[in-house]
Write a protein that holds these residues in place. Sequence first.
Motif, PDB file in Angstrom:
ATOM      1  N   SER A 123     -10.195 -28.602 -16.562  1.00 39.69           N
ATOM      2  CA  SER A 123     -10.756 -28.611 -15.057  1.00 39.69           C
ATOM      3  C   SER A 123     -11.902 -27.740 -14.930  1.00 39.69           C
ATOM      4  CB  SER A 123      -9.711 -28.536 -14.129  1.00 39.69           C
ATOM      5  OG  SER A 123      -8.279 -27.903 -14.734  1.00 39.69           O
ATOM      6  N   ARG A 124     -11.692 -26.537 -15.543  1.00 46.57           N
ATOM      7  CA  ARG A 124     -12.701 -25.378 -15.143  1.00 46.57           C
ATOM      8  C   ARG A 124     -13.242 -25.135 -16.540  1.00 46.57           C
ATOM      9  NH1 ARG A 124      -8.477 -25.020 -12.128  1.00 46.57           N
ATOM     10  NH2 ARG A 124      -8.648 -25.043  -9.863  1.00 46.57           N
ATOM     11  N   SER A 125     -13.222 -25.843 -17.777  1.00 47.17           N
ATOM     12  CA  SER A 125     -13.842 -25.571 -18.807  1.00 47.17           C
ATOM     13  C   SER A 125     -15.248 -25.973 -19.113  1.00 47.17           C
ATOM     14  CB  SER A 125     -13.136 -26.610 -20.001  1.00 47.17           C
ATOM     15  OG  SER A 125     -11.789 -26.147 -19.944  1.00 47.17           O
ATOM     16  N   GLN A 126     -15.885 -25.189 -19.949  1.00 50.56           N
ATOM     17  CA  GLN A 126     -17.315 -25.485 -20.420  1.00 50.56           C
ATOM     18  C   GLN A 126     -17.341 -26.356 -21.718  1.00 50.56           C
ATOM     19  OE1 GLN A 126     -19.878 -24.398 -18.477  1.00 50.56           O
ATOM     20  NE2 GLN A 126     -18.172 -23.440 -17.168  1.00 50.56           N
ATOM     21  N   PRO A 127     -18.154 -27.120 -21.964  1.00 51.68           N
ATOM     22  CA  PRO A 127     -18.329 -28.075 -23.137  1.00 51.68           C
ATOM     23  C   PRO A 127     -17.828 -27.316 -24.056  1.00 51.68           C
ATOM     24  CG  PRO A 127     -19.765 -28.827 -21.562  1.00 51.68           C
ATOM     25  CD  PRO A 127     -19.278 -27.584 -21.024  1.00 51.68           C
ATOM     26  N   ASP A 128     -18.368 -26.046 -24.459  1.00 55.41           N
ATOM     27  CA  ASP A 128     -18.056 -25.331 -25.670  1.00 55.41           C
ATOM     28  C   ASP A 128     -16.790 -25.025 -26.118  1.00 55.41           C
ATOM     29  OD1 ASP A 128     -18.644 -23.596 -23.733  1.00 55.41           O
ATOM     30  OD2 ASP A 128     -19.341 -22.029 -24.877  1.00 55.41           O
ATOM     31  N   LEU A 129     -15.926 -24.529 -24.730  1.00 52.42           N
ATOM     32  CA  LEU A 129     -14.623 -24.309 -24.859  1.00 52.42           C
ATOM     33  C   LEU A 129     -13.904 -25.930 -25.212  1.00 52.42           C
ATOM     34  CD1 LEU A 129     -13.843 -22.176 -21.936  1.00 52.42           C
ATOM     35  CD2 LEU A 129     -14.146 -21.476 -24.134  1.00 52.42           C
ATOM     36  N   LEU A 130     -14.150 -26.729 -24.650  1.00 56.95           N
ATOM     37  CA  LEU A 130     -13.513 -27.956 -25.125  1.00 56.95           C
ATOM     38  C   LEU A 130     -13.692 -28.467 -26.802  1.00 56.95           C
ATOM     39  CD1 LEU A 130     -11.700 -30.354 -24.612  1.00 56.95           C
ATOM     40  CD2 LEU A 130     -13.658 -31.528 -23.714  1.00 56.95           C
ATOM     41  N   ALA A 131     -15.099 -28.284 -27.143  1.00 52.73           N
ATOM     42  CA  ALA A 131     -15.369 -28.233 -28.587  1.00 52.73           C
ATOM     43  C   ALA A 131     -14.596 -27.442 -29.303  1.00 52.73           C
ATOM     44  CB  ALA A 131     -16.785 -28.196 -28.782  1.00 52.73           C
ATOM     45  N   ASP A 132     -14.107 -26.087 -28.743  1.00 50.87           N
ATOM     46  CA  ASP A 132     -13.366 -25.426 -29.576  1.00 50.87           C
ATOM     47  C   ASP A 132     -11.867 -25.826 -29.663  1.00 50.87           C
ATOM     48  OD1 ASP A 132     -12.814 -22.620 -31.010  1.00 50.87           O
ATOM     49  OD2 ASP A 132     -11.773 -22.205 -29.078  1.00 50.87           O
ATOM     50  N   TYR A 133     -11.583 -26.123 -28.653  1.00 54.04           N
ATOM     51  CA  TYR A 133     -10.167 -26.807 -28.571  1.00 54.04           C
ATOM     52  C   TYR A 133      -9.961 -27.900 -29.309  1.00 54.04           C
ATOM     53  CZ  TYR A 133      -6.646 -30.244 -26.923  1.00 54.04           C
ATOM     54  OH  TYR A 133      -5.605 -31.199 -26.959  1.00 54.04           O
ATOM     55  N   ASP A 134     -11.065 -29.050 -29.576  1.00 49.57           N
ATOM     56  CA  ASP A 134     -11.054 -30.062 -30.240  1.00 49.57           C
ATOM     57  C   ASP A 134     -10.998 -29.649 -31.682  1.00 49.57           C
ATOM     58  OD1 ASP A 134     -11.058 -31.968 -28.387  1.00 49.57           O
ATOM     59  OD2 ASP A 134     -13.350 -32.171 -28.518  1.00 49.57           O
ATOM     60  N   GLU A 135     -11.891 -28.571 -32.129  1.00 49.22           N
ATOM     61  CA  GLU A 135     -11.642 -27.945 -33.590  1.00 49.22           C
ATOM     62  C   GLU A 135     -10.208 -27.690 -33.813  1.00 49.22           C
ATOM     63  OE1 GLU A 135     -14.670 -25.050 -34.335  1.00 49.22           O
ATOM     64  OE2 GLU A 135     -16.295 -26.619 -33.755  1.00 49.22           O
ATOM     65  N   GLN A 136      -9.664 -26.597 -32.896  1.00 51.63           N
ATOM     66  CA  GLN A 136      -8.137 -26.224 -33.272  1.00 51.63           C
ATOM     67  C   GLN A 136      -7.085 -27.274 -32.997  1.00 51.63           C
ATOM     68  OE1 GLN A 136      -7.041 -23.128 -30.181  1.00 51.63           O
ATOM     69  NE2 GLN A 136      -9.159 -22.507 -30.053  1.00 51.63           N
ATOM     70  N   LEU A 137      -7.505 -28.412 -32.353  1.00 53.22           N
ATOM     71  CA  LEU A 137      -6.364 -29.421 -32.277  1.00 53.22           C
ATOM     72  C   LEU A 137      -6.646 -30.181 -33.622  1.00 53.22           C
ATOM     73  CD1 LEU A 137      -4.263 -31.043 -31.235  1.00 53.22           C
ATOM     74  CD2 LEU A 137      -5.938 -32.412 -29.930  1.00 53.22           C
ATOM     75  N   ALA A 138      -7.656 -30.539 -34.137  1.00 54.76           N
ATOM     76  CA  ALA A 138      -7.969 -31.178 -35.414  1.00 54.76           C
ATOM     77  C   ALA A 138      -7.337 -30.153 -36.761  1.00 54.76           C
ATOM     78  CB  ALA A 138      -9.352 -31.512 -35.475  1.00 54.76           C
ATOM     79  N   ALA A 139      -7.536 -28.997 -36.571  1.00 56.52           N
ATOM     80  CA  ALA A 139      -6.995 -27.996 -37.434  1.00 56.52           C
ATOM     81  C   ALA A 139      -5.413 -27.830 -37.314  1.00 56.52           C
ATOM     82  CB  ALA A 139      -7.549 -26.573 -37.340  1.00 56.52           C
ATOM     83  N   THR A 140      -5.010 -27.931 -36.061  1.00 52.52           N
ATOM     84  CA  THR A 140      -3.621 -28.165 -35.974  1.00 52.52           C
ATOM     85  C   THR A 140      -2.875 -29.292 -36.468  1.00 52.52           C
ATOM     86  OG1 THR A 140      -3.495 -26.793 -33.667  1.00 52.52           O
ATOM     87  CG2 THR A 140      -1.675 -27.985 -34.306  1.00 52.52           C
ATOM     88  N   LEU A 141      -3.505 -30.292 -36.148  1.00 50.82           N
ATOM     89  CA  LEU A 141      -2.956 -31.499 -36.916  1.00 50.82           C
ATOM     90  C   LEU A 141      -2.971 -31.751 -38.362  1.00 50.82           C
ATOM     91  CD1 LEU A 141      -4.447 -33.943 -34.162  1.00 50.82           C
ATOM     92  CD2 LEU A 141      -2.151 -33.463 -34.708  1.00 50.82           C
ATOM     93  N   GLY A 142      -4.433 -31.120 -38.897  1.00 52.92           N
ATOM     94  CA  GLY A 142      -4.505 -31.171 -40.399  1.00 52.92           C
ATOM     95  C   GLY A 142      -3.592 -30.241 -41.241  1.00 52.92           C
ATOM     96  N   ARG A 143      -2.893 -29.118 -40.247  1.00 47.58           N
ATOM     97  CA  ARG A 143      -1.711 -28.109 -41.149  1.00 47.58           C
ATOM     98  C   ARG A 143      -0.534 -28.820 -40.758  1.00 47.58           C
ATOM     99  NH1 ARG A 143      -5.689 -24.414 -38.941  1.00 47.58           N
ATOM    100  NH2 ARG A 143      -4.314 -24.031 -37.294  1.00 47.58           N
ATOM    101  N   LEU A 144      -0.219 -29.421 -39.682  1.00 47.60           N
ATOM    102  CA  LEU A 144       1.045 -29.889 -39.240  1.00 47.60           C
ATOM    103  C   LEU A 144       1.501 -30.926 -40.182  1.00 47.60           C
ATOM    104  CD1 LEU A 144       3.283 -29.985 -37.288  1.00 47.60           C
ATOM    105  CD2 LEU A 144       1.854 -31.721 -36.122  1.00 47.60           C
TER     106      LEU A 144
END
Length: 185
Positions: A123-144
Motif C-alpha cells: 500500500s505504501r511501498s515504493q517499487p524498489d521495496l517491492l523488487a526487494d521483496y520479490d527477491e527475498q521471496l524468490a530466495a525464500t522459495l529457493g531455500r525452502l
Amino acid sequence: METHLPEALSAYLRDSRVALAIASAEDDNPLLFVNQAFCTLTGYDADDVLGRNCRMLQRQATNEEARARLREFLAQPRQANVRTPIVNFRKDGTPFVNLLYMSRLRGTDGTVRFMFASQFDVSRSQPDLLADYDEQLAATLGRLAPIAGDAGIVVEGTLLAIANTAATVAQAKIMLDDLNRADHE
C-alpha cells in the motif's frame, strides 16, 4: 488435520524476514504457523490467529477479484500458486494492501499437506521495496524447497514470473484510495 511441521521447516520459516504463514490443507485452512515478520506486519500475535482462517484479516473489505482468484486456486488442485493484491486490516484496524502469494506444500506421495503463504504490504511501498521483496521471496522459495524436501514435503510451484512491480504498486494505491474514500462517504 495435520498440525505438525517438521522442525527444520519450522526453524527456517521462523527465521525468515519475509512474512510467512502455514495453514492446514484441510477444512477451512486454519493457520498452523505464523512467523514474527507476519506478526509485525499484521499487529496480531500468533495466539490471536492460530486456528483461524487468514480471511479474518479482510474484515469488511469486499476484495471481490482477489477472493475469486483465491477461490479458484483452492478449487483447482493443479494450479501451483496464486499471487494477488488483497485489502487486509492490521489488528488496530489500519487497512493495508497485502500482496499475497500462496502455494501448496505436498508430501512425496502427492497429498497436499499444507498451504504456504507470504504477505507483503504494497500500500505504501515504493517499487524498489517491492523488487526487494520479490527477491527475498524468490530466495525464500529457493531455500525452502530443499529444506522441505528433506522433510518429505514438495514445494509446489515457484515464483517464475514476478508481477510488474510498478503496476502492482499502482493497483495497491488505487485499492487503498478506494477504501479510504468509502470510509469517508
